[in-house]
Design a protein around this motif. Structure first.
Motif, PDB file in Angstrom:
ATOM      1  N   ALA A 319       0.850  -1.196   0.000  1.00  0.00           N
ATOM      2  CA  ALA A 319       0.000   0.000   0.000  1.00  0.00           C
ATOM      3  C   ALA A 319       0.883   1.242   0.000  1.00  0.00           C
ATOM      4  O   ALA A 319       2.097   1.173   0.260  1.00  0.00           O
ATOM      5  CB  ALA A 319      -0.906  -0.018   1.225  1.00  0.00           C
ATOM      6  N   SER A 320       0.293   2.383  -0.243  1.00  0.00           N
ATOM      7  CA  SER A 320       1.060   3.626  -0.349  1.00  0.00           C
ATOM      8  C   SER A 320       1.828   3.939   0.932  1.00  0.00           C
ATOM      9  O   SER A 320       2.929   4.496   0.884  1.00  0.00           O
ATOM     10  CB  SER A 320       0.136   4.785  -0.700  1.00  0.00           C
ATOM     11  OG  SER A 320      -0.868   4.951   0.290  1.00  0.00           O
ATOM     12  N   TYR A 321       1.257   3.579   2.094  1.00  0.00           N
ATOM     13  CA  TYR A 321       1.948   3.869   3.353  1.00  0.00           C
ATOM     14  C   TYR A 321       3.113   2.919   3.603  1.00  0.00           C
ATOM     15  O   TYR A 321       3.849   3.081   4.578  1.00  0.00           O
ATOM     16  CB  TYR A 321       0.971   3.860   4.531  1.00  0.00           C
ATOM     17  CG  TYR A 321       0.067   2.648   4.604  1.00  0.00           C
ATOM     18  CD1 TYR A 321       0.515   1.449   5.145  1.00  0.00           C
ATOM     19  CD2 TYR A 321      -1.238   2.714   4.149  1.00  0.00           C
ATOM     20  CE1 TYR A 321      -0.315   0.338   5.217  1.00  0.00           C
ATOM     21  CE2 TYR A 321      -2.072   1.613   4.209  1.00  0.00           C
ATOM     22  CZ  TYR A 321      -1.604   0.432   4.748  1.00  0.00           C
ATOM     23  OH  TYR A 321      -2.434  -0.668   4.811  1.00  0.00           O
ATOM     24  N   ASN A 322       3.284   1.906   2.746  1.00  0.00           N
ATOM     25  CA  ASN A 322       4.462   1.037   2.786  1.00  0.00           C
ATOM     26  C   ASN A 322       5.232   1.100   1.465  1.00  0.00           C
ATOM     27  O   ASN A 322       6.049   0.232   1.186  1.00  0.00           O
ATOM     28  CB  ASN A 322       4.059  -0.419   3.045  1.00  0.00           C
ATOM     29  CG  ASN A 322       3.575  -0.652   4.456  1.00  0.00           C
ATOM     30  OD1 ASN A 322       3.983   0.052   5.370  1.00  0.00           O
ATOM     31  ND2 ASN A 322       2.703  -1.625   4.640  1.00  0.00           N
ATOM     32  N   GLY A 323       4.997   2.119   0.679  1.00  0.00           N
ATOM     33  CA  GLY A 323       5.465   2.153  -0.701  1.00  0.00           C
ATOM     34  C   GLY A 323       6.884   2.635  -0.909  1.00  0.00           C
ATOM     35  O   GLY A 323       7.689   2.738   0.022  1.00  0.00           O
ATOM     36  N   ARG A 324       7.190   3.008  -2.142  1.00  0.00           N
ATOM     37  CA  ARG A 324       8.559   3.229  -2.601  1.00  0.00           C
ATOM     38  C   ARG A 324       9.265   4.379  -1.894  1.00  0.00           C
ATOM     39  O   ARG A 324      10.498   4.391  -1.782  1.00  0.00           O
ATOM     40  CB  ARG A 324       8.576   3.480  -4.113  1.00  0.00           C
ATOM     41  CG  ARG A 324       7.867   4.737  -4.564  1.00  0.00           C
ATOM     42  CD  ARG A 324       7.976   4.910  -6.081  1.00  0.00           C
ATOM     43  NE  ARG A 324       9.367   4.973  -6.493  1.00  0.00           N
ATOM     44  CZ  ARG A 324       9.838   4.501  -7.648  1.00  0.00           C
ATOM     45  NH1 ARG A 324       9.008   3.915  -8.489  1.00  0.00           N
ATOM     46  NH2 ARG A 324      11.094   4.635  -7.952  1.00  0.00           N
ATOM     47  N   ASP A 325       8.524   5.359  -1.415  1.00  0.00           N
ATOM     48  CA  ASP A 325       9.157   6.529  -0.796  1.00  0.00           C
ATOM     49  C   ASP A 325       9.251   6.426   0.725  1.00  0.00           C
ATOM     50  O   ASP A 325       9.756   7.353   1.370  1.00  0.00           O
ATOM     51  CB  ASP A 325       8.362   7.792  -1.156  1.00  0.00           C
ATOM     52  CG  ASP A 325       8.349   8.047  -2.654  1.00  0.00           C
ATOM     53  OD1 ASP A 325       9.369   7.770  -3.299  1.00  0.00           O
ATOM     54  OD2 ASP A 325       7.309   8.513  -3.163  1.00  0.00           O
ATOM     55  N   TYR A 347      -5.550   5.698   6.556  1.00  0.00           N
ATOM     56  CA  TYR A 347      -5.225   6.887   5.764  1.00  0.00           C
ATOM     57  C   TYR A 347      -5.584   8.175   6.494  1.00  0.00           C
ATOM     58  O   TYR A 347      -6.003   9.164   5.903  1.00  0.00           O
ATOM     59  CB  TYR A 347      -5.894   6.829   4.389  1.00  0.00           C
ATOM     60  CG  TYR A 347      -5.392   5.671   3.557  1.00  0.00           C
ATOM     61  CD1 TYR A 347      -4.217   5.782   2.807  1.00  0.00           C
ATOM     62  CD2 TYR A 347      -6.075   4.453   3.541  1.00  0.00           C
ATOM     63  CE1 TYR A 347      -3.728   4.706   2.062  1.00  0.00           C
ATOM     64  CE2 TYR A 347      -5.587   3.375   2.795  1.00  0.00           C
ATOM     65  CZ  TYR A 347      -4.418   3.514   2.063  1.00  0.00           C
ATOM     66  OH  TYR A 347      -3.942   2.443   1.336  1.00  0.00           O
TER      67      TYR A 347
END
Length: 576
Positions: A319-325, A347
């Protein structure tokens, strides 16, 4: 041997499940829930009544079994039964401790509550004694990389310890600071004789009321001090959730204290108990009476011994909260970290959401970055005072791999019987992951993977490449010969990672040590009032840790195989 799992209370597991199912978090209690002076007065009455009873018991006037009116209203009566006094002559250390020994990961039998399986934990889950008495612990230095003793803190009425796991940290004494008994040797001194045969110690904790840092200046970074005397309390207050039957357990606000002992990185030939017997704990009143208080722990052990197999659940990219950044978050409390995870998973990312998490944590535990010490310190209940805990989460879709790259700090390589404990940049380093869907699991905090410093392949510059994947997705070139450490991720798609970076400053520390001085609470945890993502929160080496920052990579199995042989962190793509 009694075995335990450092578990989250079942009531909290139910609460977390409700959070995720209903998409809401509980109301933040106001702080303080009662004046500290009132709590101190009640604690002193508990202490006085207990001391009077112990003196009568020593004279043979009352039963060894403590009546309910002497016990703290709020302790878990299902986990601790038949609470009783024991004379000094009849103390059996086997009855005082429950343990979780170090072990190898077995996907058919995984333990819960976020352990590091490279560590043997000893827990005395019930210490109870009046203020003014002394607690004495006598034992032998174990054969391991790191060892310390931690006891529930002095009673100040300002900070709480809800159900033993949420609140202010214990007061510690670390291996290198312990003065051995006459005629014995401390093997944990810098370049000390690790294999010394005479290795006995005796440590004293004074049961006290007052501020932990005022009583003992060693209770602050780097948590070092001279001598074998520290301060603690065997009477604790649980705060507002002790009487809240909706969010908390509602049993009452009072509780026993406890003692934690940890053996990390045990020598291979002394595995898993460190090659020593259990320490002995006893108390002594100012008037000379010696005693211990124990209980039947079967309820505690039965609930805690439960294991589970690795769960085959999920098949998705992060998910975005574990994502690339996303980089790393610094932990300042188990409850705070779980509340943070819940908010991020829902979120809820606004400044108001972060303020809510801070207020929730403060209301339940009395802790916060804006509080006076010890409530503003990095150590938190059941955490080790010498750890820098860094956390994040990850999901791996089938056919893909997760890679960590970075530089390993130097550490004393001891497990094969090293004769000395050499100074280094850290004492111990490990990476452990857990089933992140723990609110939906009958065993919370289920371990999935763990690897420690001396198990990791390093190049000439101490750089590492760690590859995580399901067994069927292991790249052909993910081998030690190619400079790669491969870890079987198992079948659980989403996992929470914890880096344990253990430092004993100044001998086992350096300028990149991730302690609270270098990584302050307000700025390096997601809910901090001055949170600065660039310090450790980004997925790059531009922050504080520099080359030592574990950078996260995600890619197809084939993409990794296309890297060929002799793989280094420079050859890894950032994120595919």
């Amino acid at each position: 041997m009694k075995i335990f799992i450092k578990r989250l209370p079942s009531r909290f597991g139910v609460l977390l499940l409700a959070i995720f199912m209903m998409g809401c978090l509980p109301k933040a209690p106001g702080y303080p829930f009662r004046p500290a002076s009132e709590l101190k007065g009640e604690a002193q009455k508990l202490s006085d009544n207990l001391e009077d009873y112990i003196k009568k018991w020593a004279k043979g006037e009352v039963s060894a079994r403590l009546p309910e009116n002497i016990l703290p209203k709020g302790y878990d009566t299902e986990r601790f039964k038949n609470v009783r006094l024991v004379s000094f002559e009849n103390i059996d250390p086997q009855e005082q401790w429950v343990t979780r020994t170090a072990h190898n990961i077995d996907f058919n039998k995984l333990y819960g509550s976020f352990p590091d399986p490279h560590c043997t934990y000893l827990l005395a889950p019930l210490i109870y004694a009046p203020f003014g008495s002394e607690m004495i612990i006598e034992g032998e230095f174990p054969y391991c990389r790191f060892f310390n003793i931690q006891t529930s803190p002095p009673f100040d009425g300002e900070g709480y310890r809800y159900d033993k796991f949420a609140g202010n940290g214990e007061v510690a004494i670390v291996d290198s600071d312990i003065v051995p008994k006459p005629g014995n040797i401390n093997p944990f001194l810098p370049n000390g004789k690790r294999m010394a045969k005479n290795r006995s110690y005796k440590v004293t904790y004074k049961m006290a009321m007052g501020n932990a840092n005022t009583l003992d200046p060693s209770h602050s970074t780097p948590y070092r001090g001279d001598g074998n005397v520290r301060y603690g309390s065997a009477i604790q207050v649980q705060g507002p959730w002790g009487i809240d039957t909706k969010s908390g357990h509602g049993r009452g606000i009072w509780d026993f204290g406890d003692v934690w002992i940890r053996y990390y990185g045990i020598d291979h030939d002394k595995f898993p108990t460190g090659g020593v017997s259990f320490p002995k704990i006893y108390f002594q009143l100012k008037t000379g009476e010696k005693f211990a208080i124990i209980a039947d722990y079967e309820g505690f052990i039965e609930a805690s011994e439960q294991t589970m197999a690795n769960r085959n659940i999920g098949n998705n990219d992060p998910a975005s909260y574990n994502g690339r950044d996303i980089g790393w978050d610094k932990q300042f409390g188990i409850f705070l970290q779980i509340a943070t995870g819940g908010a991020r998973a829902l979120y809820k990312n606004t400044e108001a959401d972060k303020a809510y998490v801070r207020n929730l944590h403060k209301g339940i535990t009395g802790r916060g970055a804006d509080m006076p010490a010890p409530a503003s310190l990095e150590p938190h209940a059941t955490g080790c005072n010498y750890h820098g805990y860094l956390t994040n989460g990850m999901s791996i879709k089938k056919g893909k791999v997760y890679v960590l790259t970075g530089r390993m700090p130097t550490f004393p390589n001891t497990r094969n019987g090293a004769q000395t404990l050499e100074p280094a940049q850290c004492r111990y380093w490990s990476m452990t992951s857990y089933d992140a869907s723990f609110p939906f699991s009958k065993v919370a905090g289920l371990e999935n993977t763990s690897i420690m410093d001396d198990e990791i392949v390093l190049d000439a510059d101490r750089n590492y490449v760690i590859v995580y994947s399901r067994k069927e997705d292991r790249p052909r070139n993910a081998t030690p010969e190619n400079g790669v450490t491969w870890v079987d991720y198992g079948d659980t798609c989403t996992q929470a990672f914890t880096l344990r970076w253990v430092s004993v400053g100044p001998e086992w520390s350096f300028d990149k040590t991730p302690n609270e001085l270098n990584l302050p609470w307000k700025r390096t945890t997601w809910s901090g009032s001055q949170y600065d993502k660039s310090i450790i929160g980004n997925n790059d080496r531009n922050g504080f840790l520099g080359a030592y920052h574990p950078v996260r990579h995600y890619m197809d199995k084939k993409k990794f195989e296309d890297l060929g042989i002799n793989i280094s962190k420079k050859s890894l793509p950032d994120w595919e």
